[in-house]
Write a protein that holds these residues in place. Sequence first.
Motif, PDB file in Angstrom:
ATOM      1  N   ASP A 121       0.663  -1.180   0.106  1.00 35.33           N
ATOM      2  CA  ASP A 121       0.384   0.148  -0.034  1.00 35.33           C
ATOM      3  C   ASP A 121       0.938   1.215   0.205  1.00 35.33           C
ATOM      4  O   ASP A 121       0.515   2.319  -0.278  1.00 35.33           O
ATOM      5  CB  ASP A 121      -0.997   0.099   1.257  1.00 35.33           C
ATOM      6  N   GLY A 122       2.367   1.269   0.107  1.00 37.04           N
ATOM      7  CA  GLY A 122       2.968   2.489   0.420  1.00 37.04           C
ATOM      8  C   GLY A 122       3.108   3.193  -0.737  1.00 37.04           C
ATOM      9  O   GLY A 122       2.999   4.353  -0.794  1.00 37.04           O
ATOM     10  N   PRO A 123       3.428   2.573  -1.978  1.00 33.04           N
ATOM     11  CA  PRO A 123       3.482   3.606  -3.289  1.00 33.04           C
ATOM     12  C   PRO A 123       2.163   4.077  -3.424  1.00 33.04           C
ATOM     13  O   PRO A 123       2.270   5.387  -4.116  1.00 33.04           O
ATOM     14  CB  PRO A 123       3.687   2.380  -4.307  1.00 33.04           C
ATOM     15  N   ARG A 124       0.997   3.588  -3.429  1.00 33.70           N
ATOM     16  CA  ARG A 124      -0.235   4.229  -3.566  1.00 33.70           C
ATOM     17  C   ARG A 124      -0.496   5.306  -2.476  1.00 33.70           C
ATOM     18  O   ARG A 124      -0.756   6.447  -2.990  1.00 33.70           O
ATOM     19  CB  ARG A 124      -1.355   3.415  -3.763  1.00 33.70           C
ATOM     20  N   ASN A 125      -0.180   5.088  -1.317  1.00 33.67           N
ATOM     21  CA  ASN A 125      -0.251   6.084  -0.336  1.00 33.67           C
ATOM     22  C   ASN A 125       0.671   7.156  -0.662  1.00 33.67           C
ATOM     23  O   ASN A 125       0.337   8.476  -0.346  1.00 33.67           O
ATOM     24  CB  ASN A 125      -0.021   5.679   1.037  1.00 33.67           C
ATOM     25  N   LEU A 126       1.780   7.125  -1.006  1.00 33.23           N
ATOM     26  CA  LEU A 126       2.819   8.072  -1.242  1.00 33.23           C
ATOM     27  C   LEU A 126       2.129   9.005  -2.602  1.00 33.23           C
ATOM     28  O   LEU A 126       2.108  10.195  -2.443  1.00 33.23           O
ATOM     29  CB  LEU A 126       4.297   7.621  -1.707  1.00 33.23           C
ATOM     30  N   ALA A 127       1.909   8.302  -3.741  1.00 26.23           N
ATOM     31  CA  ALA A 127       1.332   9.016  -4.761  1.00 26.23           C
ATOM     32  C   ALA A 127       0.257   9.846  -4.396  1.00 26.23           C
ATOM     33  O   ALA A 127       0.057  10.916  -4.965  1.00 26.23           O
ATOM     34  CB  ALA A 127       1.053   8.148  -5.938  1.00 26.23           C
ATOM     35  N   SER A 128      -0.726   9.369  -3.625  1.00 21.38           N
ATOM     36  CA  SER A 128      -2.137   9.995  -3.237  1.00 21.38           C
ATOM     37  C   SER A 128      -1.757  11.214  -2.215  1.00 21.38           C
ATOM     38  O   SER A 128      -2.289  12.218  -2.436  1.00 21.38           O
ATOM     39  CB  SER A 128      -2.937   9.259  -2.380  1.00 21.38           C
ATOM     40  N   SER A 129      -0.570  11.112  -1.399  1.00 18.10           N
ATOM     41  CA  SER A 129      -0.311  12.127  -0.370  1.00 18.10           C
ATOM     42  C   SER A 129       0.282  13.308  -1.207  1.00 18.10           C
ATOM     43  O   SER A 129       0.114  14.478  -1.067  1.00 18.10           O
ATOM     44  CB  SER A 129       0.705  11.421   0.666  1.00 18.10           C
ATOM     45  N   ILE A 130       1.231  13.107  -2.307  1.00 18.27           N
ATOM     46  CA  ILE A 130       1.760  14.094  -2.993  1.00 18.27           C
ATOM     47  C   ILE A 130       0.562  14.742  -3.864  1.00 18.27           C
ATOM     48  O   ILE A 130       0.471  16.029  -3.884  1.00 18.27           O
ATOM     49  CB  ILE A 130       2.661  13.416  -4.118  1.00 18.27           C
ATOM     50  N   THR A 131      -0.416  14.032  -4.315  1.00 16.84           N
ATOM     51  CA  THR A 131      -1.569  14.709  -4.770  1.00 16.84           C
ATOM     52  C   THR A 131      -2.332  15.487  -3.771  1.00 16.84           C
ATOM     53  O   THR A 131      -2.627  16.705  -3.971  1.00 16.84           O
ATOM     54  CB  THR A 131      -2.665  13.609  -5.455  1.00 16.84           C
ATOM     55  N   ALA A 132      -2.407  15.133  -2.571  1.00 17.09           N
ATOM     56  CA  ALA A 132      -3.210  15.708  -1.677  1.00 17.09           C
ATOM     57  C   ALA A 132      -2.365  17.216  -1.275  1.00 17.09           C
ATOM     58  O   ALA A 132      -3.031  18.153  -1.101  1.00 17.09           O
ATOM     59  CB  ALA A 132      -3.375  15.042  -0.420  1.00 17.09           C
ATOM     60  N   ARG A 178     -11.171  12.664  -0.241  1.00 13.59           N
ATOM     61  CA  ARG A 178     -10.469  11.522  -1.091  1.00 13.59           C
ATOM     62  C   ARG A 178      -9.757  11.920  -2.240  1.00 13.59           C
ATOM     63  O   ARG A 178     -10.082  12.946  -2.627  1.00 13.59           O
ATOM     64  CB  ARG A 178     -11.451  10.573  -1.432  1.00 13.59           C
ATOM     65  N   VAL A 179      -8.917  11.096  -2.527  1.00  8.67           N
ATOM     66  CA  VAL A 179      -8.179  11.319  -3.663  1.00  8.67           C
ATOM     67  C   VAL A 179      -8.596  10.498  -4.768  1.00  8.67           C
ATOM     68  O   VAL A 179      -8.795   9.352  -4.716  1.00  8.67           O
ATOM     69  CB  VAL A 179      -6.496  10.966  -3.437  1.00  8.67           C
ATOM     70  N   VAL A 180      -9.138  10.693  -5.794  1.00  2.73           N
ATOM     71  CA  VAL A 180      -9.791  10.355  -7.002  1.00  2.73           C
ATOM     72  C   VAL A 180      -9.379  10.811  -8.155  1.00  2.73           C
ATOM     73  O   VAL A 180      -9.510  12.055  -8.428  1.00  2.73           O
ATOM     74  CB  VAL A 180     -11.410  10.580  -6.803  1.00  2.73           C
ATOM     75  N   GLY A 181      -8.995   9.930  -8.782  1.00  2.00           N
ATOM     76  CA  GLY A 181      -8.451  10.328 -10.238  1.00  2.00           C
ATOM     77  C   GLY A 181      -7.386  11.503 -10.305  1.00  2.00           C
ATOM     78  O   GLY A 181      -7.397  12.192 -11.437  1.00  2.00           O
ATOM     79  N   GLY A 182      -6.668  11.069  -9.540  1.00  2.00           N
ATOM     80  CA  GLY A 182      -5.377  12.276  -9.557  1.00  2.00           C
ATOM     81  C   GLY A 182      -5.815  13.602  -9.030  1.00  2.00           C
ATOM     82  O   GLY A 182      -5.115  14.442  -9.190  1.00  2.00           O
ATOM     83  N   ARG A 183      -6.761  13.692  -8.076  1.00  2.00           N
ATOM     84  CA  ARG A 183      -6.998  15.086  -7.792  1.00  2.00           C
ATOM     85  C   ARG A 183      -7.930  15.012  -6.247  1.00  2.00           C
ATOM     86  O   ARG A 183      -8.233  13.632  -6.022  1.00  2.00           O
ATOM     87  CB  ARG A 183      -8.158  15.846  -8.563  1.00  2.00           C
ATOM     88  N   VAL A 184      -8.141  15.744  -5.510  1.00  2.00           N
ATOM     89  CA  VAL A 184      -8.645  15.695  -4.182  1.00  2.00           C
ATOM     90  C   VAL A 184     -10.183  16.199  -4.312  1.00  2.00           C
ATOM     91  O   VAL A 184     -10.542  17.092  -5.053  1.00  2.00           O
ATOM     92  CB  VAL A 184      -7.913  16.597  -3.220  1.00  2.00           C
ATOM     93  N   GLU A 185     -11.058  15.041  -3.771  1.00  2.00           N
ATOM     94  CA  GLU A 185     -12.298  15.486  -3.753  1.00  2.00           C
ATOM     95  C   GLU A 185     -12.787  15.552  -2.496  1.00  2.00           C
ATOM     96  O   GLU A 185     -12.698  14.925  -1.596  1.00  2.00           O
ATOM     97  CB  GLU A 185     -13.059  14.084  -4.074  1.00  2.00           C
TER      98      GLU A 185
END
Length: 320
Positions: A121-132, A178-185
Amino acid sequence: MLLLATGDLIAYSYAPGRPGFSSGAELLRALPPGAIAADVVVEDVMAEPSWDMSTSTMLDLARRARSAVLERGFDGVVITHGTDTLEETAYLVDLLAGRAAERGTIALTGATRSLDELSPDGPRNLASSITAAADGALRGAGAVVCVNDEIHAARWVTKVDATSVAAFSSGTFPVLGRVVGGRVEPLSAPPPRPPAFVGDPASDVALIKTYPGIGPASLTAVVDAGAQGVVLEGTGLGNVPVELFTTIAELTEWGIPVVVASRCRTHATPLDELRLGAGLAARVGAIGARGLAPSKARYALMVALGTGGIDAVRDWFGRL
């Protein structure tokens, strides 16, 4: 964007022949093309494992994050961290963010699975955090925890499952987004910003879990050992055994604040405004934690003690 990488499980592999930690730069390179939503500068930070994280390391991360936004011009900060004390570091970062909360987002993240496990789960969490952290929708929210594509306020988030990728929850409070589709909702408004901090946080605040039959010696022992303040984990709305009342009153007279939190989820109602019975500790000088979890109330008291003596602490918590 600045990435402060502290290692821990999000960066660890147990693979035979090549166990060890990946650097922050290596974590970024492992993400698929297009997964990173901003230009990222990486700084690897020497840190203890999350379960053994020192207060000095947490303070260092908080100061680095604030400085990155206010003095170095970064639009946001991501901190990778072990999950055991992620919520504590996140809240301390939030308390010390100050004006940085208005100019950028600070997102903390971690992982339940190591890099070499099936579906880490780390890679997705990292990518989502950068997006956030890069999305202006969270500007003003302060520090957040971004895991499993959910964005939690640092004040509300708690680790509830030691093995699931859905390890964190805001309980009765809503997730911020939430992070959805490369953006914050965005989904809800963040909690009010904490009072401004003044001076340096206290270095020694004790946290004591109360229980039926606990004696006053538990409080006096930590004060004799140098504690500048005490947080009591009570029950219900913030109830502590009557046997502690005299000692709470004595410590208050000595200028040592005693904050009462609860092991339950509670609202931010001041302790002295609770109905008779639940608010008895306030009558002998205790200060209510304003709905904070006991571990977070400890860091709040550390910061509040930087503002001055017990009257300043009481006023600070009154505005929390």
